[in-house]
Design a protein around this motif. Structure first.
Motif, PDB file in Angstrom:
ATOM      1  N   ALA A 184      22.813   1.542 -21.790  1.00  0.00           N
ATOM      2  CA  ALA A 184      22.112   1.564 -20.167  1.00  0.00           C
ATOM      3  C   ALA A 184      20.879   2.527 -20.790  1.00  0.00           C
ATOM      4  CB  ALA A 184      23.522   2.632 -19.719  1.00  0.00           C
ATOM      5  N   TYR A 185      20.620   3.246 -22.046  1.00  0.00           N
ATOM      6  CA  TYR A 185      20.083   3.459 -22.933  1.00  0.00           C
ATOM      7  C   TYR A 185      18.568   2.806 -23.114  1.00  0.00           C
ATOM      8  CZ  TYR A 185      16.993   4.949 -26.973  1.00  0.00           C
ATOM      9  OH  TYR A 185      15.882   5.945 -27.520  1.00  0.00           O
ATOM     10  N   ARG A 186      18.935   1.524 -23.169  1.00  0.00           N
ATOM     11  CA  ARG A 186      17.589   0.428 -23.158  1.00  0.00           C
ATOM     12  C   ARG A 186      16.822   0.043 -21.658  1.00  0.00           C
ATOM     13  NH1 ARG A 186      19.538  -4.644 -24.414  1.00  0.00           N
ATOM     14  NH2 ARG A 186      16.929  -4.686 -24.987  1.00  0.00           N
ATOM     15  N   ASP A 187      18.181   0.555 -20.740  1.00  0.00           N
ATOM     16  CA  ASP A 187      17.468   0.440 -19.564  1.00  0.00           C
ATOM     17  C   ASP A 187      16.825   1.420 -19.119  1.00  0.00           C
ATOM     18  OD1 ASP A 187      17.677  -1.102 -17.171  1.00  0.00           O
ATOM     19  OD2 ASP A 187      19.386  -0.434 -16.534  1.00  0.00           O
ATOM     20  N   PHE A 217      18.346  17.957 -26.901  1.00  0.00           N
ATOM     21  CA  PHE A 217      17.811  16.732 -26.541  1.00  0.00           C
ATOM     22  C   PHE A 217      18.140  15.653 -27.238  1.00  0.00           C
ATOM     23  CE2 PHE A 217      15.610  19.169 -22.709  1.00  0.00           C
ATOM     24  CZ  PHE A 217      16.055  18.998 -22.224  1.00  0.00           C
ATOM     25  N   ALA A 218      17.863  16.175 -28.525  1.00  0.00           N
ATOM     26  CA  ALA A 218      17.225  14.750 -29.641  1.00  0.00           C
ATOM     27  C   ALA A 218      18.513  14.340 -29.702  1.00  0.00           C
ATOM     28  CB  ALA A 218      16.692  15.555 -30.911  1.00  0.00           C
ATOM     29  N   THR A 219      20.157  15.436 -30.310  1.00  0.00           N
ATOM     30  CA  THR A 219      21.047  14.720 -30.504  1.00  0.00           C
ATOM     31  C   THR A 219      21.842  14.070 -28.727  1.00  0.00           C
ATOM     32  OG1 THR A 219      21.698  17.055 -30.846  1.00  0.00           O
ATOM     33  CG2 THR A 219      23.818  15.437 -31.044  1.00  0.00           C
ATOM     34  N   LEU A 220      21.740  14.584 -27.745  1.00  0.00           N
ATOM     35  CA  LEU A 220      21.911  14.219 -26.636  1.00  0.00           C
ATOM     36  C   LEU A 220      21.265  12.843 -26.711  1.00  0.00           C
ATOM     37  CD1 LEU A 220      23.653  14.162 -23.256  1.00  0.00           C
ATOM     38  CD2 LEU A 220      21.259  15.103 -22.802  1.00  0.00           C
ATOM     39  N   VAL A 221      19.976  12.037 -26.312  1.00  0.00           N
ATOM     40  CA  VAL A 221      19.670  10.943 -26.183  1.00  0.00           C
ATOM     41  C   VAL A 221      20.014  10.061 -27.394  1.00  0.00           C
ATOM     42  CG1 VAL A 221      17.419   9.970 -26.835  1.00  0.00           C
ATOM     43  CG2 VAL A 221      17.379  11.732 -25.406  1.00  0.00           C
ATOM     44  N   THR A 222      20.718  11.053 -28.884  1.00  0.00           N
ATOM     45  CA  THR A 222      21.097   9.640 -30.093  1.00  0.00           C
ATOM     46  C   THR A 222      22.217  10.161 -29.397  1.00  0.00           C
ATOM     47  OG1 THR A 222      19.421  11.209 -31.636  1.00  0.00           O
ATOM     48  CG2 THR A 222      21.731   9.695 -32.523  1.00  0.00           C
ATOM     49  N   GLY A 223      23.084  10.154 -28.549  1.00  0.00           N
ATOM     50  CA  GLY A 223      24.649   9.977 -28.854  1.00  0.00           C
ATOM     51  C   GLY A 223      24.682   9.060 -27.417  1.00  0.00           C
ATOM     52  N   VAL A 224      23.656   9.093 -26.506  1.00  0.00           N
ATOM     53  CA  VAL A 224      23.174   8.534 -25.068  1.00  0.00           C
ATOM     54  C   VAL A 224      23.601   7.092 -26.120  1.00  0.00           C
ATOM     55  CG1 VAL A 224      22.547   7.643 -23.143  1.00  0.00           C
ATOM     56  CG2 VAL A 224      23.104   9.252 -23.357  1.00  0.00           C
ATOM     57  N   ALA A 225      22.084   6.749 -27.057  1.00  0.00           N
ATOM     58  CA  ALA A 225      21.222   5.455 -27.782  1.00  0.00           C
ATOM     59  C   ALA A 225      22.938   4.698 -28.428  1.00  0.00           C
ATOM     60  CB  ALA A 225      20.719   5.548 -28.014  1.00  0.00           C
ATOM     61  N   GLY A 239       0.826  -1.419  -0.045  1.00  0.00           N
ATOM     62  CA  GLY A 239       0.124  -0.017   0.202  1.00  0.00           C
ATOM     63  C   GLY A 239       0.634   1.359   0.471  1.00  0.00           C
ATOM     64  N   VAL A 240       1.863   1.116  -0.746  1.00  0.00           N
ATOM     65  CA  VAL A 240       2.788   2.655  -0.305  1.00  0.00           C
ATOM     66  C   VAL A 240       2.440   3.271  -2.043  1.00  0.00           C
ATOM     67  CG1 VAL A 240       5.618   3.344  -0.971  1.00  0.00           C
ATOM     68  CG2 VAL A 240       4.798   1.668   0.672  1.00  0.00           C
ATOM     69  N   LYS A 241       2.139   4.997  -2.008  1.00  0.00           N
ATOM     70  CA  LYS A 241       1.660   5.212  -2.715  1.00  0.00           C
ATOM     71  C   LYS A 241       2.516   5.456  -3.988  1.00  0.00           C
ATOM     72  CE  LYS A 241      -2.001   3.120  -3.197  1.00  0.00           C
ATOM     73  NZ  LYS A 241      -2.739   2.150  -3.692  1.00  0.00           N
ATOM     74  N   ARG A 242       3.560   6.264  -3.314  1.00  0.00           N
ATOM     75  CA  ARG A 242       4.080   7.668  -3.536  1.00  0.00           C
ATOM     76  C   ARG A 242       5.748   6.577  -3.871  1.00  0.00           C
ATOM     77  NH1 ARG A 242       4.509  11.035  -6.970  1.00  0.00           N
ATOM     78  NH2 ARG A 242       5.486  13.266  -5.925  1.00  0.00           N
ATOM     79  N   LEU A 243       5.912   7.075  -5.551  1.00  0.00           N
ATOM     80  CA  LEU A 243       7.122   7.088  -5.892  1.00  0.00           C
ATOM     81  C   LEU A 243       8.117   8.113  -6.615  1.00  0.00           C
ATOM     82  CD1 LEU A 243      10.097   5.432  -6.688  1.00  0.00           C
ATOM     83  CD2 LEU A 243       8.133   4.390  -8.478  1.00  0.00           C
ATOM     84  N   LEU A 244       8.257   8.322  -6.571  1.00  0.00           N
ATOM     85  CA  LEU A 244       9.604   9.833  -7.048  1.00  0.00           C
ATOM     86  C   LEU A 244      10.757   9.156  -7.544  1.00  0.00           C
ATOM     87  CD1 LEU A 244       9.499  12.762  -7.760  1.00  0.00           C
ATOM     88  CD2 LEU A 244      10.559  13.087  -5.063  1.00  0.00           C
ATOM     89  N   LEU A 245      10.930   9.285  -9.030  1.00  0.00           N
ATOM     90  CA  LEU A 245      12.274   8.797  -9.222  1.00  0.00           C
ATOM     91  C   LEU A 245      12.910   9.251 -10.301  1.00  0.00           C
ATOM     92  CD1 LEU A 245      11.928   5.869 -12.588  1.00  0.00           C
ATOM     93  CD2 LEU A 245       9.796   6.478 -10.326  1.00  0.00           C
ATOM     94  N   LEU A 246      14.142   9.671 -10.654  1.00  0.00           N
ATOM     95  CA  LEU A 246      15.239  10.142 -11.396  1.00  0.00           C
ATOM     96  C   LEU A 246      15.218   9.456 -12.784  1.00  0.00           C
ATOM     97  CD1 LEU A 246      17.428  12.464 -11.141  1.00  0.00           C
ATOM     98  CD2 LEU A 246      19.115  10.348 -10.816  1.00  0.00           C
ATOM     99  N   GLY A 247      14.675  10.430 -13.943  1.00  0.00           N
ATOM    100  CA  GLY A 247      15.077   9.793 -15.222  1.00  0.00           C
ATOM    101  C   GLY A 247      15.958  11.190 -15.495  1.00  0.00           C
ATOM    102  N   THR A 248      16.040  10.364 -17.412  1.00  0.00           N
ATOM    103  CA  THR A 248      15.791  11.218 -18.010  1.00  0.00           C
ATOM    104  C   THR A 248      15.724  10.991 -19.845  1.00  0.00           C
ATOM    105  OG1 THR A 248      17.361  10.014 -19.695  1.00  0.00           O
ATOM    106  CG2 THR A 248      18.540   9.732 -17.892  1.00  0.00           C
ATOM    107  N   ALA A 249      15.532  12.476 -20.206  1.00  0.00           N
ATOM    108  CA  ALA A 249      14.854  12.771 -21.925  1.00  0.00           C
ATOM    109  C   ALA A 249      14.838  11.861 -22.148  1.00  0.00           C
ATOM    110  CB  ALA A 249      15.733  14.019 -21.991  1.00  0.00           C
ATOM    111  N   SER A 250      15.845  10.282 -22.331  1.00  0.00           N
ATOM    112  CA  SER A 250      15.379   9.421 -22.736  1.00  0.00           C
ATOM    113  C   SER A 250      13.980   8.853 -22.324  1.00  0.00           C
ATOM    114  CB  SER A 250      16.766   8.406 -22.778  1.00  0.00           C
ATOM    115  OG  SER A 250      18.290   8.957 -23.248  1.00  0.00           O
ATOM    116  N   MET A 251      13.428   8.741 -21.325  1.00  0.00           N
ATOM    117  CA  MET A 251      11.952   8.386 -21.364  1.00  0.00           C
ATOM    118  C   MET A 251      10.937   9.490 -21.744  1.00  0.00           C
ATOM    119  SD  MET A 251      12.635   7.441 -17.033  1.00  0.00           S
ATOM    120  CE  MET A 251      13.627   6.296 -16.917  1.00  0.00           C
ATOM    121  N   LYS A 252      10.649   9.274 -23.075  1.00  0.00           N
ATOM    122  CA  LYS A 252       9.778   9.677 -23.911  1.00  0.00           C
ATOM    123  C   LYS A 252       8.824  10.017 -23.353  1.00  0.00           C
ATOM    124  CE  LYS A 252      12.914   9.723 -27.557  1.00  0.00           C
ATOM    125  NZ  LYS A 252      13.692  10.654 -27.548  1.00  0.00           N
TER     126      LYS A 252
END
Length: 171
Positions: A141-144, A127-135, A104-117
């Motif tokens: 790591a990008y896929r994860d 951002f497109a350049t950054l995400v493409t470079g990481v991919a 019953g834990v409802k609140r989740l705050l997590l760190l993400g990146t611009a790769s998460m559309k």
């Protein structure tokens, strides 16, 4: 519960949460990486273990009110090449979400990146350049990271979750 507590963002989360008078549980692989004052702080409980241990995750999530996560793939030149193709963080989040629902834990705050559309994203060359470079250069790591976003959106339907998408945290 703070995940990713031994990293720079996790340490900042701990400090901010303590200033707000919260009691914390930290689930960490390597407690020795925590500064001494955190290890001995009376408002902090340190639990040593792996996020692949479903029983430990379940037990640790039980009794917390919210989860703050600074988990993310390591960001070094070699880690981009050697990072696991098995999406370990997405699998860890699946275990965390399962335990949250169970307890019953409802609140989740997590760190993400611009790769998460997100459907509300507007096109940005930066951002497109950054995400493409990481991919390209840190493909696993990008896929994860992408899989983390997909996991939360697919399984977190009964949760109050927020993904804080930041491009690069350097300090």
């Amino acid at each position: 519960l703070v995940l990713g507590a031994t990293g720079p963002i996790g340490l900042q989360l701990i400090q901010e949460a303590l200033e707000a008078q919260h009691s914390l549980v930290l689930l960490v692989r390597s407690p020795q990486k925590l500064p001494g004052w955190i290890q001995t702080h009376p408002s902090i409980t340190v639990v040593e273990g792996q996020l692949t241990d479903a029983e430990l995750v379940d037990k640790t999530v039980s009794g917390v009110d919210a989860i703050l996560s600074a988990l993310g793939p390591p960001v070094t030149v070699t880690s981009g090449i050697t990072y696991s193709s098995h999406k370990p963080l997405a699998h860890a989040y699946a275990l965390v979400v399962e335990a949250m629902k169970k307890h019953g834990v409802k609140r989740l705050l997590l760190l993400g990146t611009a790769s998460m559309k997100d459907e509300h994203d507007k096109f940005s060359v930066v951002f497109a350049t950054l995400v493409t470079g990481v991919a390209l250069f840190a493909h696993n790591a990008y896929r994860d990271v992408v899989a983390i976003g997909e996991t939360i959106r697919a399984q977190g339907d009964s949760l109050d979750w927020t993904i804080v998408r930041v491009p690069v945290l350097t300090n």
